[in-house]
Design an enzyme around this catalytic site. Structure first.
Site, PDB file in Angstrom:
ATOM      1  N   HIS A 238      23.752 -48.835 -44.982  1.00  0.00           N
ATOM      2  CA  HIS A 238      21.747 -49.406 -43.592  1.00  0.00           C
ATOM      3  C   HIS A 238      20.922 -48.130 -44.739  1.00  0.00           C
ATOM      4  O   HIS A 238      19.821 -49.377 -44.102  1.00  0.00           O
ATOM      5  CB  HIS A 238      22.017 -48.081 -43.414  1.00  0.00           C
ATOM      6  N   ARG A 241      19.848 -51.994 -45.558  1.00  0.00           N
ATOM      7  CA  ARG A 241      19.109 -52.322 -44.339  1.00  0.00           C
ATOM      8  C   ARG A 241      17.895 -52.208 -43.937  1.00  0.00           C
ATOM      9  O   ARG A 241      16.984 -52.884 -43.323  1.00  0.00           O
ATOM     10  CB  ARG A 241      19.745 -51.889 -42.417  1.00  0.00           C
TER      11      ARG A 241
END
Length: 292
Positions: A238, A241
């Site tokens: 993440h 991301r």
């Protein structure tokens, strides 16, 4: 009045001694605050503005929103009790709103660190290294989620048009474009994979035994490799991301475009990255300007 309230919490509400002590500390802290403003003030004569001043003084001392709201909650409970027992005639804490909790800014890996990881770190020609670098590059250049990457099949990659079809939250599909570098990385990985591994499914990323890689295997791979270039506590897919979104906005991508690429439902979810880029901008400004 404080002692009456604390006895009530202990004997009638069966609160623990530790919790009761915490309530007492908060209430005495507020009492000391308003007495310091005016020794004539009492629990009855305090108004909501004084409560707000108290919260502001705590913020000035560096207390976070969670801590302040906890103390305000103790004060509200005290005033509700005092009003119900006829110890006061009005509740100045009623309607006082505590500070909003700040959403933590998303952590991201700096561009030069990602460049160092992908370009300068030693990667060999083994399937293990080729697979790892391809996964890192895919996360960083498309911003896809961990579950989306793990769920990728070969037929979801369109090499002709340079597009990847992913299935996101609530089974919503979206298409993400990719560039020449990822094209070459994916092609090289798949060629090596097909030479060395007998696959048991259509999965894009598989283990040496041909099984689809699971979430934990990818998490470990990302954590291990990000450790080469950053000491950040969070080293997860993440974070990559977040790194994708931050890099896009830093290079003038529109917010609406980034929203679509990330698969966000609401623009407000994507807007948190503008705060991240603004924090970076402030750091650049403070270092670069002679009078900053």
């Amino acid at each position: 009045m404080i002692e009456v309230f604390l006895n009530y919490l202990l004997s009638e509400r069966n609160y623990s001694a530790k919790t009761v002590k915490s309530y007492g500390d908060d209430l005495r802290s507020f009492e000391a605050f308003f007495k310091n403003l005016d020794c004539q003030l009492s629990w009855e004569s305090v108004d909501s503005d004084i409560i707000r001043d108290w919260m502001e003084s705590m913020m000035d001392k560096g207390n976070n929103a969670t801590s302040i709201n906890r103390r305000l909650s103790a004060l509200r409970s005290f005033y509700r009790f005092a009003l119900s027992r006829g110890l006061i005639t009005r509740d100045p804490a009623h309607g006082v709103v505590g500070p909003k909790k700040e959403k933590p800014l998303p952590q991201f890996v700096r561009e030069n660190d990602m460049d160092r990881l992908l370009d300068s770190c030693k990667w060999d020609d083994s399937l293990k290294d080729v697979r790892a670098r391809t996964i890192l590059l895919l996360f960083y250049t498309t911003g896809i989620r961990l579950s989306e990457l793990v769920g990728l099949d070969d037929n979801m990659v369109d090499f002709v048009n340079r597009l990847i079809k992913v299935t996101g939250k609530r089974n919503k599909q979206r298409v993400i474009p990719f560039g020449e570098e990822l094209y070459e990385a994916l092609e090289g990985y798949m060629r090596l994979r097909d030479e060395q591994v007998e696959k048991s499914s259509g999965a894009l990323f598989v283990t040496d035994n041909g099984l689809r890689m699971n979430h934990n295997q990818v998490r470990c791979l990302v954590k291990k490799n990000l450790s080469k270039v950053t000491t950040m506590k969070k080293r997860t897919p993440h974070v990559l991301r977040h790194s994708f979104a931050t890099a896009m906005l830093n290079h003038d991508a529109g917010l609406e475009s980034v929203k679509k690429l990330l698969g966000h439902q609401s623009l407000s979810t994507t807007e948190i990255y503008t705060h991240t880029t603004f924090e970076q901008l402030k750091k650049v400004y403070s270092k670069a300007h002679p009078r900053a």
